[in-house]
Design a protein around this motif. Sequence first.
Motif, PDB file in Angstrom:
ATOM      1  N   UNK A 173      -2.680   0.294 -10.298  1.00 29.36           N
ATOM      2  CA  UNK A 173      -3.811  -0.199  -9.505  1.00 29.36           C
ATOM      3  C   UNK A 173      -3.633   0.421  -8.122  1.00 29.36           C
ATOM      4  N   UNK A 174      -4.672   1.098  -7.651  1.00 26.37           N
ATOM      5  CA  UNK A 174      -4.559   1.765  -6.358  1.00 26.37           C
ATOM      6  C   UNK A 174      -5.493   1.129  -5.336  1.00 26.37           C
ATOM      7  N   UNK A 175      -5.206   1.392  -4.081  1.00 24.74           N
ATOM      8  CA  UNK A 175      -6.044   0.922  -2.989  1.00 24.74           C
ATOM      9  C   UNK A 175      -5.956   1.899  -1.831  1.00 24.74           C
ATOM     10  N   UNK A 176      -6.823   1.709  -0.863  1.00 21.75           N
ATOM     11  CA  UNK A 176      -6.848   2.574   0.312  1.00 21.75           C
ATOM     12  C   UNK A 176      -7.243   1.755   1.531  1.00 21.75           C
ATOM     13  N   UNK A 177      -6.667   2.107   2.670  1.00 27.82           N
ATOM     14  CA  UNK A 177      -7.055   1.527   3.954  1.00 27.82           C
ATOM     15  C   UNK A 177      -7.100   2.672   4.958  1.00 27.82           C
ATOM     16  N   UNK A 178      -8.305   2.968   5.434  1.00 18.66           N
ATOM     17  CA  UNK A 178      -8.476   4.020   6.435  1.00 18.66           C
ATOM     18  C   UNK A 178      -8.861   3.398   7.767  1.00 18.66           C
ATOM     19  N   UNK A 179      -8.405   4.030   8.843  1.00 20.94           N
ATOM     20  CA  UNK A 179      -8.848   3.617  10.168  1.00 20.94           C
ATOM     21  C   UNK A 179     -10.350   3.885  10.285  1.00 20.94           C
ATOM     22  N   UNK A 180     -11.078   3.071  11.036  1.00 25.53           N
ATOM     23  CA  UNK A 180     -12.537   3.213  11.117  1.00 25.53           C
ATOM     24  C   UNK A 180     -13.026   4.615  11.479  1.00 25.53           C
ATOM     25  N   UNK A 181     -12.315   5.326  12.336  1.00 26.35           N
ATOM     26  CA  UNK A 181     -12.749   6.678  12.738  1.00 26.35           C
ATOM     27  C   UNK A 181     -12.785   7.672  11.577  1.00 26.35           C
ATOM     28  N   UNK A 182     -12.073   7.377  10.501  1.00 27.48           N
ATOM     29  CA  UNK A 182     -11.981   8.329   9.381  1.00 27.48           C
ATOM     30  C   UNK A 182     -12.845   7.928   8.193  1.00 27.48           C
ATOM     31  N   UNK A 183     -13.541   6.813   8.275  1.00 24.98           N
ATOM     32  CA  UNK A 183     -14.399   6.380   7.169  1.00 24.98           C
ATOM     33  C   UNK A 183     -15.701   7.169   7.183  1.00 24.98           C
ATOM     34  N   UNK A 184     -16.246   7.419   6.006  1.00 26.91           N
ATOM     35  CA  UNK A 184     -17.532   8.113   5.888  1.00 26.91           C
ATOM     36  C   UNK A 184     -17.459   9.608   6.144  1.00 26.91           C
ATOM     37  N   UNK A 185     -16.265  10.188   6.104  1.00 26.34           N
ATOM     38  CA  UNK A 185     -16.098  11.609   6.398  1.00 26.34           C
ATOM     39  C   UNK A 185     -15.558  12.406   5.210  1.00 26.34           C
ATOM     40  N   UNK A 186     -15.524  11.792   4.022  1.00 25.68           N
ATOM     41  CA  UNK A 186     -15.035  12.494   2.837  1.00 25.68           C
ATOM     42  C   UNK A 186     -13.529  12.452   2.674  1.00 25.68           C
ATOM     43  N   UNK A 187     -12.852  11.696   3.518  1.00 24.57           N
ATOM     44  CA  UNK A 187     -11.396  11.596   3.449  1.00 24.57           C
ATOM     45  C   UNK A 187     -10.971  10.637   2.338  1.00 24.57           C
TER      46      UNK A 187
END
Length: 196
Positions: free
Chosen positions: A104-118
């Motif tokens: 089971x995987x998950x991800x947590x990105x900082x807000x500045x990197x969301x919506x950029x294809x990362x």
Amino acid sequence: MEHGYPPVSVAGTVHEADGIVVRLRPVAEPDLALFGRFAVEPGLIGLDWGGFRDPAAPGRRFADDGYLGAEDGRLIVQVGPDDVAAGFVSYRSGLYGGVAKHWEIGIALLPDWRGRGVGWRAQALLCDYLFAHTPAQRIQAGTHPENVAEQRSLEKAGFQLEGVVRACEFRAGAWRDGWLYSRLRDDPSPWDRDRG
């Protein structure tokens, strides 16, 4: 060439496209401050924030195994060309029928990197990494029904929606449904789609 051997390419650690380099790497001590922020800043992790947590706990876990456990772990999502830590991906083992191991995987990105294809690239890389280095046939991920961005990210990473898991999460004072996605070892790779 180090020690006379050719450089090693490790599956699931780097992807470059459209001017974006996304790399997964092990957690390093300076990353612990990022984990501490996710534990105490309510808006940073979004819908997954489950209340204040011990910001020193990541340091204890790092001292134990560097977040590279046999049954669970984390890798840092690093974005180039400046090699900035954009967040992390996590993995945890589970069993179906007592014998069929899955992740089971998950991800947590900082807000500045969301919506950029990362995010989708990082999750696809993590799948490649886990399929290359473990015999698991299945990787799954859950998300909230209202998290449309993560649903799109999982689909771009090669996951398929399996269905609704009713009342699986206690969040914001109520039991809430979740959506379950999966990617199997023999499902089409998102990288093949990217080339086409």
